[in-house]
Design a protein around this motif. Structure first.
Motif, PDB file in Angstrom:
ATOM      1  N   UNK A  27      59.183  51.350  65.276  1.00 12.26           N
ATOM      2  CA  UNK A  27      58.757  51.000  66.411  1.00 12.26           C
ATOM      3  C   UNK A  27      57.674  52.870  66.901  1.00 12.26           C
ATOM      4  N   UNK A  28      58.550  53.937  66.363  1.00 14.29           N
ATOM      5  CA  UNK A  28      58.006  55.278  67.009  1.00 14.29           C
ATOM      6  C   UNK A  28      56.977  55.240  65.563  1.00 14.29           C
ATOM      7  N   UNK A  29      56.679  54.493  64.999  1.00 14.29           N
ATOM      8  CA  UNK A  29      55.176  54.620  64.219  1.00 14.29           C
ATOM      9  C   UNK A  29      53.836  54.506  64.977  1.00 14.29           C
ATOM     10  N   UNK A  30      54.717  52.970  65.390  1.00 14.39           N
ATOM     11  CA  UNK A  30      53.386  52.584  66.563  1.00 14.39           C
ATOM     12  C   UNK A  30      53.255  53.233  67.376  1.00 14.39           C
ATOM     13  N   UNK A  31      54.386  53.550  68.272  1.00 11.68           N
ATOM     14  CA  UNK A  31      53.637  54.951  69.390  1.00 11.68           C
ATOM     15  C   UNK A  31      52.791  55.774  69.293  1.00 11.68           C
ATOM     16  N   UNK A  32      53.558  56.510  67.443  1.00 14.85           N
ATOM     17  CA  UNK A  32      52.700  57.460  66.599  1.00 14.85           C
ATOM     18  C   UNK A  32      50.834  57.650  67.523  1.00 14.85           C
ATOM     19  N   UNK A  33      50.807  56.322  66.568  1.00 15.24           N
ATOM     20  CA  UNK A  33      48.999  55.895  66.809  1.00 15.24           C
ATOM     21  C   UNK A  33      48.970  55.343  67.778  1.00 15.24           C
ATOM     22  N   UNK A  34      49.158  54.600  68.905  1.00 17.18           N
ATOM     23  CA  UNK A  34      49.048  54.785  70.158  1.00 17.18           C
ATOM     24  C   UNK A  34      48.422  55.884  70.307  1.00 17.18           C
ATOM     25  N   UNK A  35      49.486  56.694  70.077  1.00 18.09           N
ATOM     26  CA  UNK A  35      49.187  58.214  71.290  1.00 18.09           C
ATOM     27  C   UNK A  35      48.467  59.166  70.564  1.00 18.09           C
ATOM     28  N   UNK A  36      47.509  59.372  69.521  1.00 14.14           N
ATOM     29  CA  UNK A  36      47.062  59.961  68.308  1.00 14.14           C
ATOM     30  C   UNK A  36      45.195  59.230  68.599  1.00 14.14           C
ATOM     31  N   UNK A  37      45.280  57.549  68.813  1.00 15.01           N
ATOM     32  CA  UNK A  37      43.824  57.427  69.256  1.00 15.01           C
ATOM     33  C   UNK A  37      43.497  57.398  70.427  1.00 15.01           C
ATOM     34  N   UNK A  38      44.807  57.454  71.276  1.00 14.15           N
ATOM     35  CA  UNK A  38      44.253  58.119  72.641  1.00 14.15           C
ATOM     36  C   UNK A  38      43.972  59.499  72.798  1.00 14.15           C
ATOM     37  N   UNK A  39      44.011  60.601  72.224  1.00 14.90           N
ATOM     38  CA  UNK A  39      43.911  61.997  72.140  1.00 14.90           C
ATOM     39  C   UNK A  39      42.712  62.030  71.543  1.00 14.90           C
ATOM     40  N   UNK A  40      42.253  61.371  70.826  1.00 13.85           N
ATOM     41  CA  UNK A  40      40.968  61.448  69.626  1.00 13.85           C
ATOM     42  C   UNK A  40      39.751  61.448  70.786  1.00 13.85           C
ATOM     43  N   UNK A  41      38.908  62.508  70.765  1.00 15.05           N
ATOM     44  CA  UNK A  41      37.955  63.338  71.619  1.00 15.05           C
ATOM     45  C   UNK A  41      36.964  63.135  71.066  1.00 15.05           C
ATOM     46  N   UNK A  42      35.774  63.353  71.036  1.00 13.83           N
ATOM     47  CA  UNK A  42      34.521  64.010  70.266  1.00 13.83           C
ATOM     48  C   UNK A  42      33.185  64.563  70.883  1.00 13.83           C
TER      49      UNK A  42
END
Length: 136
Positions: A27-42
Motif C-alpha cells: 500500500x505504501x509503495x502504491x501511494x508513493x508511486x501515485x504521489x511521484x507521478x503527480x509531482x513530475x513537471x516538465x
C-alpha cells in the motif's frame, strides 16, 4: 505475531506473521508511486535536429534570438536588455508581431535557474513558441 505450540521440546515458538507487513508495504509503495507521478513537471520545448554542416542559425530573417549571458544579462538580437525589466521589454517587442516565436541561446556554463528565468519572462511576455539554440 503467531505462536506455534509443540516442537521438539514441547514449548511455544514465536514467529512473525509476514502477511500484514507485506500488505502495508505494498500500500505504501502504491501511494508513493501515485504521489511521484503527480509531482513530475516538465518544460515543453521544441528542439531542432542538429545540423552537421556549418554553424547553427535560426531560420528566417525576422527571427529573434534572446541570448542569456552570465550575471543575469540578456541581449535580444545583439541589443542589450535590462534584466530587471525583461518581461516588459519583450512585451513591447512582441506586441505587433503576429508570429510570437523566440529562440533562446544560452551557454552551457549557466545555471538552470538563469535559463528558466528567460523562459518565464518570455512566456509572461506572450511568446507562444520558444526554441533552443546551442550556446557559445
Amino acid at each position: 505475531m503467531a505462536m506455534i505450540s509443540g516442537g521438539t521440546r514441547g514449548g511455544f515458538t514465536a514467529s512473525i506473521n509476514m502477511t500484514p507487513m507485506i500488505d502495508v508495504l505494498l500500500v505504501l509503495l502504491i501511494i508513493f508511486m501515485v504521489v511521484q507521478a503527480s509531482l513530475q513537471r516538465g518544460l515543453s520545448v521544441h528542439v531542432p535536429a542538429p545540423k552537421t554542416d556549418g554553424p547553427v542559425s535560426p531560420p528566417g530573417t525576422e527571427s529573434l534570438v534572446l541570448e542569456v549571458e552570465p550575471g543575469g544579462r540578456f541581449a535580444l538580437n545583439q541589443k542589450q536588455l535590462d534584466g530587471a525589466r525583461l518581461t516588459e521589454e519583450l512585451q513591447a517587442v512582441f506586441a505587433n508581431r503576429p508570429r510570437k516565436l523566440l529562440y533562446v541561446k544560452a551557454s552551457e556554463q549557466l545555471s538552470y535557474g538563469e535559463v528558466i528565468h528567460a523562459f518565464d519572462a518570455s512566456r509572461a511576455a506572450g511568446v507562444d513558441i520558444i526554441g533552443l539554440m546551442p550556446g557559445h
